[in-house]
Design an enzyme around this catalytic site. Structure first.
Site, PDB file in Angstrom:
ATOM      1  CE  LYS A  33      25.157  22.069  29.303  1.00 35.11           C
ATOM      2  NZ  LYS A  33      26.349  22.666  28.909  1.00 35.11           N
TER       3      LYS A  33
ATOM      4  CD  GLU B 127      28.363   5.615  27.355  1.00 40.97           C
ATOM      5  OE1 GLU B 127      29.258   5.176  27.749  1.00 40.97           O
ATOM      6  OE2 GLU B 127      27.394   4.875  27.073  1.00 40.97           O
TER       7      GLU B 127
ATOM      8  CB  CYS C 227      35.750   8.722  25.867  1.00 37.58           C
ATOM      9  SG  CYS C 227      35.012   8.047  24.862  1.00 37.58           S
TER      10      CYS C 227
ATOM     11  CD  GLU D  34      39.388  11.277  30.446  1.00 29.61           C
ATOM     12  OE1 GLU D  34      38.944  11.611  31.337  1.00 29.61           O
ATOM     13  OE2 GLU D  34      38.904  10.437  29.507  1.00 29.61           O
TER      14      GLU D  34
END
Ligand code: NAD
Length: 500
Positions: A183, A258, A292, A391
């Site tokens: 997906k 993750e 990331c 973040e």
């Protein structure tokens, strides 16, 4: 390499289920936007629960009845190498589509396509070399363990480097003998479709690999909840990871997570400052800051902080922002207007918190459309500010200074994330000691973010659960079964013979 050329590779994106390109059952479609202009590129089939179910059934059949899990590792490896070859042949289309869909500069997407293809070759090799373990018990028992495929894996991926992250999951998942339903992120569907066409051409048996496009809350959630899915590998935001684990708990899936990061770059005064500067800029401003493992907090020892700040300012101001198809562009537009607004919101927060926008912070005057933001440096950032803790996932670097090693470690670790850390010093003992004290899954010492595919990848704290990479991927994508065999009649405690 122009946008026009990229558009020549675009098609109306279908789903890929059971070896066929099909429309979504309910017939819905959504639009994917060009981040440089926010104009539509094409439409994409919008998968819903019924399509996920169809795809999982196809993957289930391929696993339960098909040849894929019953092949030898070497046989599967031949298919995966073919995928790698076809990706390399298709490199131009893949990199152009990725740039068109995500706004990542073309010079960078080319490298990513090569790395994505390399994943198939690497895990093909590993599939042939993965082995079990034996535990001989001196003539009495032979115990051994073996790796076996688990079943259908759900793979849910983000938009920041879509093709590379998809291949990073698909390659080991299939190499291990599982079947998969991918997906992809709804903001970046194009290369997943092109990859499905490549995998189709490589001749993998129908149903081994399936792609269902659609929104996270519908298609993604249905994949997570599906009882036919045994494994779930997710890359994305920490909050989404939390939701997924909650929703998958009912069907007790195995998760690989993750998640996000807010990684520190610690620069000690004795470091090679030229190298530290180059690496800090590379780690923060490539991939449009949407990385990331970005070193988004640079911590500089006080005695060299002023000098380092001046050098950072000059270099950041010189970063070339603009058309991602131009070979000279270093920073392209952010993925989507919603994400752009979120990142810009952090600049307001920075001002409110008392940090200074030392460089950038505006839409570049030459880019009136699209989701552009200049490369930005926030100076005067203090530990605990939101821009230091959260973040941002854009080209925004927070600069802090520290007095000594203890302070550096404290500031570096005092965030909820723990994905990566970067340490710059010429003092060998300090490098090892600080590396050991970092609350992070991965640490680079005097090095930019480069990673051999054998090394474990993953985060600690709110940055993730589990490791992938090298044989760690096989530990996730395989069941490790142990078998105990008696070599001679073993002593067996007697039960139920009291009356004899
Ligand atoms: P996201 O969490 O918004 O979306 C990721 C994927 O999850 C998408 O495919 C989305 O459709 C799907 N999704 C959303 N809600 C869902 C739900 N309820 N159920 C199932 N699926 C759902 O993340 P994003 O914004 O696409 O990506 C950026 C994030 O990814 C950043 O936080 C970044 O740090 C992280 N990331 C982490 C790594 C890593 O390896 N640690 C790598 C790349 C990106």
């Amino acid at each position: 390499m122009t946008e026009e050329r990229a558009r020549s590779y675009v098609r109306e994106v279908p789903l890929y289920i059971g070896g066929e390109f099909v429309e979504a059952g309910a017939g819905g479609r959504f639009v994917t936007l060009n981040p440089s202009s926010n104009t539509p590129i094409t439409t994409v089939a919008e998968g819903t629960t019924a399509d996920i179910d169809r795809a999982v059934q196809a993957a289930r059949r391929a696993f339960d009845e098909g040849s894929w899990p019953r092949m030898t590792g070497a046989e599967r490896a031949r298919y995966l190498r073919r995928v790698a070859d076809l990706m390399e042949e298709d490199q131009e289309a893949l990199s152009l589509l990725e740039t068109l869909d995500c706004g990542i500069p073309i010079a960078q997407t080319r490298g990513q396509v090569a790395r994505a293809a390399e994943n198939f070759r690497f895990f093909a090799d590993m599939a042939q070399h993965m082995t079990g373990e034996t535990y001989p018990v001196e003539g009495r028992y032979l115990n051994y363990s073996m790796l076996q495929p688990v079943g259908v894996a759900g793979l849910i991926t983000p938009w920041n480097t879509p093709l590379m992250l998809e291949c990073w999951k698909i390659a080991p998942c299939l190499a291990a003998g599982n079947t998969a339903v991918l997906k992809p992120a709804e903001w970046s569907p194009l290369t997943a479709d092109r990859l499905a066409a490549i995998i189709d051409r490589a001749g993998l048996p129908a149903g081994v690999f399936n792609v269902v496009h659609g929104y996270g809350e519908t298609a993604g959630a249905a994949l997570v909840a599906h009882p036919g899915v045994r494994l779930l590998s997710f890359t994305g935001e920490t909050e989404t990871g939390r939701t997924i684990m909650r929703n998958g708990a009912q069907t007790l899936k195995r998760f690989s997570m993750e998640l996000g990061g807010k990684s520190p770059v610690i620069v000690f005064a004795d470091a090679d400052l030229d190298q530290a500067l180059d690496a800090a800029l590379f780690g923060m401003f490539t991939l449009n800051g949407e990385r990331c493992t970005a070193g988004s907090r640079v911590l500089v020892e006080a005695s060299v902080a002023a000098e380092f700040e001046e050098r950072l300012k000059a270099r950041i101001a010189a970063i070339r922002t603009g058309d991602p198809f131009s070979p000279d562009t270093e920073l392209g537009p952010l993925i989507h207007p919603e994400h752009h607004a979120r990142v810009m919101g952090y600049l307001d927060i920075a001002r409110e918190e008392g940090a200074t926008i030392a460089v950038g912070g505006r839409r570049p005057p030459a880019c009136p459309d699209g989701n552009y933001l200049e490369a930005t440096l926030l100076a005067g950032v203090k530990p605990g500010m939101r821009v230091e803790q959260e973040e941002i996932f854009g080209p925004v670097l927070s600069l802090l200074s520290f007095a000594d090693e203890e302070a550096a470690v404290r500031i570096a670790n005092d965030v909820r994330y723990g994905l990566a850390a970067y340490i710059w010093t010429r003092d060998v003992s300090r490098a090892h000691n600080v590396a050991a004290r970092m609350e992070a899954g991965m640490v680079w010492v005097n090095s930019p973010n480069v990673r051999d595919l054998r090394t474990p990848f993953g985060g600690s704290k709110d940055s993730g659960i589990g490791r992938e990479g090298g044989h760690y991927s096989f530990e996730f994508y395989c069941e490790r079964k142990s078998v105990q065999v008696a070599l001679q009649a073993p002593p067996i405690p007697v039960v139920g013979r009291m009356g004899d």
